[in-house]
Write an enzyme that holds these catalytic residues in place. Structure first.
Site, PDB file in Angstrom:
ATOM      1  CB  VAL A 116       4.317 -24.880 -70.228  1.00 46.04           C
ATOM      2  CG1 VAL A 116       3.335 -24.591 -68.970  1.00 46.04           C
ATOM      3  CG2 VAL A 116       5.364 -24.229 -70.660  1.00 46.04           C
ATOM      4  CG  PHE A 124      20.463 -17.512 -66.461  1.00 49.84           C
ATOM      5  CD1 PHE A 124      20.450 -18.228 -65.926  1.00 49.84           C
ATOM      6  CD2 PHE A 124      20.150 -17.922 -68.221  1.00 49.84           C
ATOM      7  CE1 PHE A 124      19.835 -19.283 -66.722  1.00 49.84           C
ATOM      8  CE2 PHE A 124      18.738 -18.890 -68.448  1.00 49.84           C
ATOM      9  CZ  PHE A 124      19.311 -19.344 -67.421  1.00 49.84           C
ATOM     10  N   GLY A 173      18.580 -18.435 -77.169  1.00 47.48           N
ATOM     11  CA  GLY A 173      17.621 -18.473 -78.565  1.00 47.48           C
ATOM     12  C   GLY A 173      16.374 -19.289 -77.978  1.00 47.48           C
ATOM     13  CB  CYS A 190      10.725 -18.962 -73.355  1.00 47.67           C
ATOM     14  SG  CYS A 190       9.761 -20.725 -72.816  1.00 47.67           S
ATOM     15  NE  ARG A 250       9.566 -23.888 -79.800  1.00 48.20           N
ATOM     16  CZ  ARG A 250       8.972 -24.341 -78.878  1.00 48.20           C
ATOM     17  NH1 ARG A 250       7.547 -23.343 -79.158  1.00 48.20           N
ATOM     18  NH2 ARG A 250       9.106 -24.982 -78.094  1.00 48.20           N
TER      19      ARG A 250
HETATM   20  C1  UGA Z   1      13.491 -20.116 -69.981  1.00 46.96           C
HETATM   21  C2  UGA Z   1      13.893 -19.625 -68.190  1.00 46.96           C
HETATM   22  O1  UGA Z   1      15.120 -20.126 -67.710  1.00 46.96           O
HETATM   23  C3  UGA Z   1      12.252 -20.067 -68.169  1.00 46.96           C
HETATM   24  O2  UGA Z   1      12.867 -19.950 -66.388  1.00 46.96           O
HETATM   25  C4  UGA Z   1      10.965 -20.112 -68.280  1.00 46.96           C
HETATM   26  O3  UGA Z   1      10.378 -20.948 -67.881  1.00 46.96           O
HETATM   27  C5  UGA Z   1      11.265 -20.692 -69.557  1.00 46.96           C
HETATM   28  O4  UGA Z   1      11.971 -19.658 -70.469  1.00 46.96           O
HETATM   29  C6  UGA Z   1       9.314 -20.397 -70.463  1.00 46.96           C
HETATM   30  O5  UGA Z   1       9.786 -18.862 -70.152  1.00 46.96           O
HETATM   31  O6  UGA Z   1       9.005 -21.281 -70.430  1.00 46.96           O
HETATM   32  P1  UGA Z   1      14.569 -22.723 -71.425  1.00 46.96           P
HETATM   33  O7  UGA Z   1      13.958 -21.211 -72.380  1.00 46.96           O
HETATM   34  O8  UGA Z   1      13.657 -23.197 -71.509  1.00 46.96           O
HETATM   35  O9  UGA Z   1      13.726 -21.649 -70.016  1.00 46.96           O
HETATM   36  O10 UGA Z   1      16.121 -22.174 -71.504  1.00 46.96           O
HETATM   37  P2  UGA Z   1      16.819 -21.413 -70.733  1.00 46.96           P
HETATM   38  O11 UGA Z   1      18.136 -22.675 -69.634  1.00 46.96           O
HETATM   39  O12 UGA Z   1      16.791 -20.131 -70.143  1.00 46.96           O
HETATM   40  O13 UGA Z   1      18.652 -21.270 -71.919  1.00 46.96           O
HETATM   41  C7  UGA Z   1      17.821 -19.630 -72.571  1.00 46.96           C
HETATM   42  C8  UGA Z   1      18.617 -19.257 -73.777  1.00 46.96           C
HETATM   43  O14 UGA Z   1      19.524 -19.041 -72.792  1.00 46.96           O
HETATM   44  C9  UGA Z   1      19.660 -20.515 -74.482  1.00 46.96           C
HETATM   45  O15 UGA Z   1      19.631 -20.162 -75.651  1.00 46.96           O
HETATM   46  C10 UGA Z   1      20.655 -21.039 -73.274  1.00 46.96           C
HETATM   47  O16 UGA Z   1      21.584 -21.188 -74.743  1.00 46.96           O
HETATM   48  C11 UGA Z   1      21.096 -19.233 -73.197  1.00 46.96           C
HETATM   49  N1  UGA Z   1      21.827 -18.549 -72.362  1.00 46.96           N
HETATM   50  C12 UGA Z   1      21.304 -19.491 -71.019  1.00 46.96           C
HETATM   51  C13 UGA Z   1      22.900 -17.978 -72.526  1.00 46.96           C
HETATM   52  O17 UGA Z   1      23.587 -18.319 -73.619  1.00 46.96           O
HETATM   53  N2  UGA Z   1      24.032 -18.044 -71.378  1.00 46.96           N
HETATM   54  C14 UGA Z   1      23.366 -18.560 -70.242  1.00 46.96           C
HETATM   55  O18 UGA Z   1      24.212 -18.282 -69.222  1.00 46.96           O
HETATM   56  C15 UGA Z   1      22.414 -19.034 -69.601  1.00 46.96           C
END
Ligand code: UGA
Length: 428
Positions: A11, A247, A255, A258, A325
């Site tokens: 960040v 999503f 995972g 966050c 992570r």
């Molecule tokens: C997440 C949020 O999307 C951001 O808006 C936020 O700023 C960030 O956390 C944070 O708090 O710093 P991030 O953890 O980088 O971002 O990744 P995401 O793209 O949100 O994915 C998170 C997890 O959900 C991954 O493991 C991904 O594989 C999973 N996921 C995502 C699914 O299993 N299905 C989906 O449809 C979308």
């Protein structure tokens, strides 16, 4: 504007570099000397597409230091972007935030706005304010604000530059407006609120997204039992604007640094106030269960899992990052190794990190090497290159052609036609 960003993690670094790109002079501070020395030479410590180039392009407006005192001396606005890792009980650990606030307080030299960008429990704004007040001995006027970050790893620069909204919580409107000036070039909606609401917007947003994922995973598990296809169901649901199609990708669960942490932190916040958060409990339970479901699918495909040769495609918690992570891969590999499996794993960038956890896994150079002699190939991260790989070549390399597609990246019909046994998530 003269800005200081304390903390050069995901960040902090992305925010600092992007704010420099918007024309501000930004000093980035971190206690990690090796990291700061590297950044001074243009070495970016994380894998984030485009970040290195953006840093290079803005090097005149960027400074790096290990001294908070130097960092904040000229700054009108100071962003705190240090880690808030979970404690054993799931609460956010505020050690770094408190220590930074103390140092800021001790080194105040005039009016400043201190903005919290880290994801923090509600009430940390007030805590930071009182720590700065105590340590600056009331000598200088200052404002504290909350400006939560919503960027995603892997698309962090795009997300910073194209936000759906910017949230700024502050007691005084003038302070919020001053912060808002930084984000004006982004031409986005700016929500100005009280600090506590801004802090909760971040947790509520992340938790809602995690809930969407657990929800669609639950639907996927029902799909398998009633003979429906979750991809079709998600598409049909997602076109309703009230639901939205993002999503809703069913898979092995979420995972990263966050979602798991933030759902836990919000649970702790609720429990501390004597409220049992039923939905949040279910979000976490479904997410844990999803990993077991992947293991069961491997078991079902192979009959017995003990001692098998397994190929793993994807180790990062999601594509376009080397972050592992809370990655699904770590739990799945651990479970397979416990059963005496032999594993060949490939990830375009994250293998070096998993290697530090499991030395007994063979980390190979590409997807074909991971498939070599495998009795089952398990897709855990939806990297584009896995979608494009030559499946005929994969089939030839495998001892027994079977794919557990834990991210639903293949068309079941096409893959079965090629002679693979196939198991996706929620696909009949
Ligand atoms: C997440 C949020 O999307 C951001 O808006 C936020 O700023 C960030 O956390 C944070 O708090 O710093 P991030 O953890 O980088 O971002 O990744 P995401 O793209 O949100 O994915 C998170 C997890 O959900 C991954 O493991 C991904 O594989 C999973 N996921 C995502 C699914 O299993 N299905 C989906 O449809 C979308």
């Amino acid at each position: 504007m003269q800005i200081c960003v304390i903390g050069t993690g995901y960040v902090g670094l992305v925010t600092g570099v992007c704010m420099a790109d918007l024309g501000n002079n930004v000093t980035c501070v971190d206690i990690d000397k090796a990291k700061i020395d590297g950044l001074k030479k243009g070495v970016v410590p994380i894998y984030e597409p485009g970040l290195k180039d953006l840093l290079k392009r803005n090097k005149k407006r960027l400074k790096f230091t290990t001294s908070i005192k130097d960092g904040i001396s000229k700054a009108a606005i100071v962003f705190i972007a240090v880690g808030t890792p979970p404690t054993k009980t799931g609460e956010a650990d505020l050690t770094y935030i408190k220590s930074v606030a103390k140092t800021i307080g001790k080194n105040m030299n005039g009016y400043k706005i201190i903005v919290d960008k880290s994801t923090v429990p509600v009430g940390v704004g007030d805590l930071v304010e009182s720590i700065i007040e105590d340590n600056s001995k009331g000598k200088y006027d200052f404002d504290v604000a909350s400006c939560p970050e919503f960027l995603r790893e892997g698309s962090a620069i795009y997300d910073f530059m194209n936000p759906d909204r910017v949230v700024i919580g502050a007691k005084r409107k003038e302070a919020a407006q001053k912060i808002a000036e930084i984000f004006k070039p982004l031409n986005t909606k700016i929500i100005i609120s009280d600090i506590r609401s801004a802090e909760l917007i971040k947790h509520a947003s992340n938790t809602f997204l995690a809930m969407k994922i657990s929800f669609i995973n639950e639907i996927a598990n029902i799909c398998e039992r009633v003979g429906a296809d979750v991809e079709v169901v998600a598409n049909g649901m997602g076109l309703d604007k009230r639901i939205g199609k993002l999503f809703l990708n069913a898979g092995a669960g979420f995972g990263g640094s966050c979602f798991p942490k933030d759902v836990e932190a919000l649970r702790s916040m609720a429990r501390n106030e004597d409220y049992e958060p039923l939905i949040l409990n279910a979000v976490m339970d479904v997410n844990k269960q999803q990993r077991k479901i992947v293991i069961n699918k491997i078991k079902q495909m192979l009959g017995t899992i003990e001692g098998r040769q397994i190929g793993i495609l994807g180790l990062a918690f999601k594509p376009n990052t080397d972050d592992i992570r809370e990655a699904v891969s770590v739990d799945i590999i651990r479970a397979l190794l416990d059963k005496g499996c032999r594993i060949k794993a490939f990830d375009p960038v994250a293998a070096k990190r998993v290697k530090k956890i499991f030395s007994q896994v063979q980390y190979v150079k590409d997807e074909y090497a991971a498939a070599e002699n495998a009795e089952c190939l398990v897709v855990l991260t939806e990297w584009n290159e896995f979608k494009e790989m030559d499946l005929k070549k994969i089939k030839k390399a495998m001892k027994k052609p079977g794919i557990v597609d834990a991210r639903n990246i293949y068309d079941p019909k096409k893959i079965k036609k090629l002679g693979f046994e196939y198991a996706g998530i929620g696909r009949n």
